[in-house]
Enzyme design. Structure first.
Site, PDB file in Angstrom:
ATOM      1  N   ARG A  36     -14.375  -3.957   0.698  1.00 41.02           N
ATOM      2  CA  ARG A  36     -14.648  -2.650   1.334  1.00 41.02           C
ATOM      3  C   ARG A  36     -16.059  -2.616   1.929  1.00 41.02           C
ATOM      4  NH1 ARG A  36     -16.041   2.600  -1.437  1.00 41.02           N
ATOM      5  NH2 ARG A  36     -15.875   4.197   0.185  1.00 41.02           N
ATOM      6  N   HIS A  40     -16.720  -1.714   5.768  1.00 43.13           N
ATOM      7  CA  HIS A  40     -17.517  -0.556   6.198  1.00 43.13           C
ATOM      8  C   HIS A  40     -18.787  -0.971   6.933  1.00 43.13           C
ATOM      9  CE1 HIS A  40     -15.746   3.072   3.839  1.00 43.13           C
ATOM     10  NE2 HIS A  40     -14.807   2.212   4.156  1.00 43.13           N
ATOM     11  N   HIS A 169      -5.312  -2.658   1.582  1.00 45.78           N
ATOM     12  CA  HIS A 169      -5.078  -1.683   0.511  1.00 45.78           C
ATOM     13  C   HIS A 169      -4.133  -2.223  -0.557  1.00 45.78           C
ATOM     14  CE1 HIS A 169      -6.737   2.064   2.748  1.00 45.78           C
ATOM     15  NE2 HIS A 169      -7.664   1.229   2.342  1.00 45.78           N
ATOM     16  N   TRP A 185      -3.114   1.221  -5.174  1.00 42.33           N
ATOM     17  CA  TRP A 185      -1.932   1.211  -4.306  1.00 42.33           C
ATOM     18  C   TRP A 185      -0.814   0.348  -4.897  1.00 42.33           C
ATOM     19  CZ3 TRP A 185      -6.947   1.204  -2.454  1.00 42.33           C
ATOM     20  CH2 TRP A 185      -7.286   2.167  -1.491  1.00 42.33           C
TER      21      TRP A 185
HETATM   22  C1  HEM Z   1      -7.205   4.201   8.250  1.00 43.56           C
HETATM   23  C2  HEM Z   1      -7.980   3.289   7.728  1.00 43.56           C
HETATM   24  C3  HEM Z   1      -8.523   3.361   6.335  1.00 43.56           C
HETATM   25  C4  HEM Z   1      -8.759   4.436   5.536  1.00 43.56           C
HETATM   26  C5  HEM Z   1      -8.560   5.908   5.859  1.00 43.56           C
HETATM   27  C6  HEM Z   1      -9.248   3.938   4.275  1.00 43.56           C
HETATM   28  C7  HEM Z   1      -9.589   4.728   3.192  1.00 43.56           C
HETATM   29  C8  HEM Z   1      -9.946   4.253   1.942  1.00 43.56           C
HETATM   30  C9  HEM Z   1     -10.279   5.070   0.801  1.00 43.56           C
HETATM   31  C10 HEM Z   1     -10.295   6.599   0.781  1.00 43.56           C
HETATM   32  C11 HEM Z   1     -10.570   4.246  -0.227  1.00 43.56           C
HETATM   33  C12 HEM Z   1     -10.988   4.627  -1.647  1.00 43.56           C
HETATM   34  C13 HEM Z   1     -12.509   4.502  -1.842  1.00 43.56           C
HETATM   35  C14 HEM Z   1     -12.903   4.825  -3.265  1.00 43.56           C
HETATM   36  O1  HEM Z   1     -12.634   5.959  -3.689  1.00 43.56           O
HETATM   37  O2  HEM Z   1     -13.463   3.952  -3.944  1.00 43.56           O
HETATM   38  C15 HEM Z   1     -10.410   2.901   0.248  1.00 43.56           C
HETATM   39  C16 HEM Z   1     -10.574   1.779  -0.529  1.00 43.56           C
HETATM   40  C17 HEM Z   1     -10.467   0.497  -0.067  1.00 43.56           C
HETATM   41  N1  HEM Z   1     -10.283   0.121   1.255  1.00 43.56           N
HETATM   42 FE1  HEM Z   1      -9.728   1.346   2.764  1.00 43.56          FE
HETATM   43  N2  HEM Z   1      -9.308   2.575   4.324  1.00 43.56           N
HETATM   44  C18 HEM Z   1      -8.883   2.183   5.567  1.00 43.56           C
HETATM   45  C19 HEM Z   1      -8.847   0.887   6.050  1.00 43.56           C
HETATM   46  C20 HEM Z   1      -9.260  -0.219   5.351  1.00 43.56           C
HETATM   47  C21 HEM Z   1      -9.445  -1.528   5.926  1.00 43.56           C
HETATM   48  C22 HEM Z   1      -9.250  -1.866   7.400  1.00 43.56           C
HETATM   49  C23 HEM Z   1      -9.850  -2.346   4.919  1.00 43.56           C
HETATM   50  C24 HEM Z   1     -10.213  -3.805   4.967  1.00 43.56           C
HETATM   51  C25 HEM Z   1      -9.762  -4.649   5.871  1.00 43.56           C
HETATM   52  C26 HEM Z   1      -9.894  -1.545   3.702  1.00 43.56           C
HETATM   53  C27 HEM Z   1     -10.201  -2.020   2.453  1.00 43.56           C
HETATM   54  C28 HEM Z   1     -10.307  -1.243   1.308  1.00 43.56           C
HETATM   55  C29 HEM Z   1     -10.466  -1.787  -0.040  1.00 43.56           C
HETATM   56  C30 HEM Z   1     -10.477  -3.247  -0.422  1.00 43.56           C
HETATM   57  C31 HEM Z   1     -10.573  -0.673  -0.898  1.00 43.56           C
HETATM   58  C32 HEM Z   1     -10.725  -0.701  -2.420  1.00 43.56           C
HETATM   59  C33 HEM Z   1     -12.184  -0.597  -2.818  1.00 43.56           C
HETATM   60  C34 HEM Z   1     -12.391  -0.582  -4.325  1.00 43.56           C
HETATM   61  O3  HEM Z   1     -11.493  -0.933  -5.086  1.00 43.56           O
HETATM   62  O4  HEM Z   1     -13.513  -0.232  -4.729  1.00 43.56           O
HETATM   63  N3  HEM Z   1      -9.567  -0.267   4.018  1.00 43.56           N
HETATM   64  N4  HEM Z   1     -10.035   2.934   1.576  1.00 43.56           N
END
Ligand code: HEM
Length: 311
Positions: A36, A40, A169, A185
């Site tokens: 993430r 970002h 995700h 997820w």
């Molecule tokens: C529409 C696009 C996306 C939205 C709205 C979105 C939204 C989110 C949200 C709300 C979280 C939870 C954050 C937290 O509370 O810790 C999250 C986690 C995460 N996202 Fe996304 N995301 C998107 C696209 C992506 C993309 C493109 C990637 C990487 C290629 C990604 C990788 C991750 C990963 C690995 C986590 C888990 C982080 C953790 O476990 O601490 N996301 N995302």
């Protein structure tokens, strides 16, 4: 934490792999939050304005560091800092992106194309002067398909790449004290696979009744799993959905397409010169790159980068 010889990026990969396992943190691995961080750091890019992206590692400084969209990434930056302390020759921008790529691979995912050469902003003052306005560029999980397209088209991605990238995700979880959303997820969130797409299609996702933001849930093997409104948009949209179906049916295709799209994401705005160095340019943009299009090689008539514009 060990020091590795300058330029030994495989050595850095090995250092990242050493710190991934972390009993007591989330699901036992910091891999997902490193993915993430890399996303970002890179996902602020605008192909039109030619600014944003991972070059500079601006998230070390306000306003990116305190942006609500980046909540929780301070942990990722802290986890990775000792590797930088032991190896100050690597830029933060290279380290963060390499750590994300390495984490995907180490969690069973595909090998991500990655190249070094990023430069760091020297200070918060420099970041403010050079970065340009990149506010509100990351996606809002409460919104739908049009918003997803607005955000990812701005970076230069198409519908297929958007769905492939969303496969990330499959990793990690939402945290109520970071984004407000809650839960993983998939059942095994520290193993990269196409489960996320399979679950999107095969489970009945219902609104969760709770005192938190609107999200979906399904109980799978006794575990409460979640989907964001933006995840559900992928199966409701007629153009996104066929790609969800393809990736659910064919993990090898997902791995190939995810590697290409994530590699492209990490490269956004990284405009290297002939020596491989991606200098920082005021406003984040380069008029030659703007004219040539995203990812084009530096043209032969490109003037030398002015010394004062280098950081
Ligand atoms: C529409 C696009 C996306 C939205 C709205 C979105 C939204 C989110 C949200 C709300 C979280 C939870 C954050 C937290 O509370 O810790 C999250 C986690 C995460 N996202 Fe996304 N995301 C998107 C696209 C992506 C993309 C493109 C990637 C990487 C290629 C990604 C990788 C991750 C990963 C690995 C986590 C888990 C982080 C953790 O476990 O601490 N996301 N995302």
């Amino acid at each position: 934490m060990s020091s590795v010889p300058k330029g030994d990026y495989d050595g850095i990969r090995a250092e990242v792999k050493k710190i991934l396992k972390r009993p007591g943190y989330d699901d036992g691995s910091i891999g997902p939050v490193l993915v993430r961080l890399a996303w970002h750091a890179s996902g602020t890019y605008s192909a039109k304005e030619k600014n944003g992206g991972s070059n500079g590692a601006g998230m070390r400084f306000a306003p990116e560091s305190s942006d609500g969209a980046n909540a929780g990434l301070e942990f990722a930056r802290e986890f990775i800092d000792p590797i930088h302390a032991a190896n100050p020759w690597i830029s933060y921008a290279d380290l963060w992106t390499l750590a994300g790529a390495t984490a995907v691979e180490a969690m069973g995912g595909p090998k991500i194309p990655w190249k070094p050469g990023r430069t760091d902003f020297a200070s918060e003052v420099a970041a403010t002067e050079y970065r340009g306005n990149i506010d509100n560029r990351l996606p809002d999980a409460a919104l739908g398909a049009q918003h997803i397209r607005d955000v990812f088209y701005r970076m230069g991605f198409n519908d297929q790449e958007i769905v492939a990238l969303s496969g990330a995700h499959n990793l990690g979880r939402c945290h109520a004290d970071r984004s407000g959303f809650d839960g993983p997820w998939v059942v095994n969130p520290i193993r990269f696979s196409n489960q996320y797409f399979k679950l999107l299609l095969t489970r009945k996702w219902v609104p969760r009744k709770w005192d938190g933001p609107f999200q979906y849930e399904a109980i799978v093997a006794g575990t409460r799993l979640m989907m964001l409104p933006t995840d559900i948009a992928l199966i409701e949209d007629p153009v996104f959905r066929p790609w969800v179906e393809k990736y659910a049916a064919d993990q090898a295709l997902l791995f190939k397409d995810f590697a290409a799209a994530f590699g492209k994401l990490l490269e956004l705005g990284v405009d290297r010169d002939g020596t491989g160095v991606a200098h920082l340019v005021k406003g984040g943009g380069c008029p030659f790159a703007a004219a040539a299009g995203a990812g084009a090689a530096r043209p032969a008539n490109h003037p030398p980068v002015a010394a004062k514009a280098r950081l």
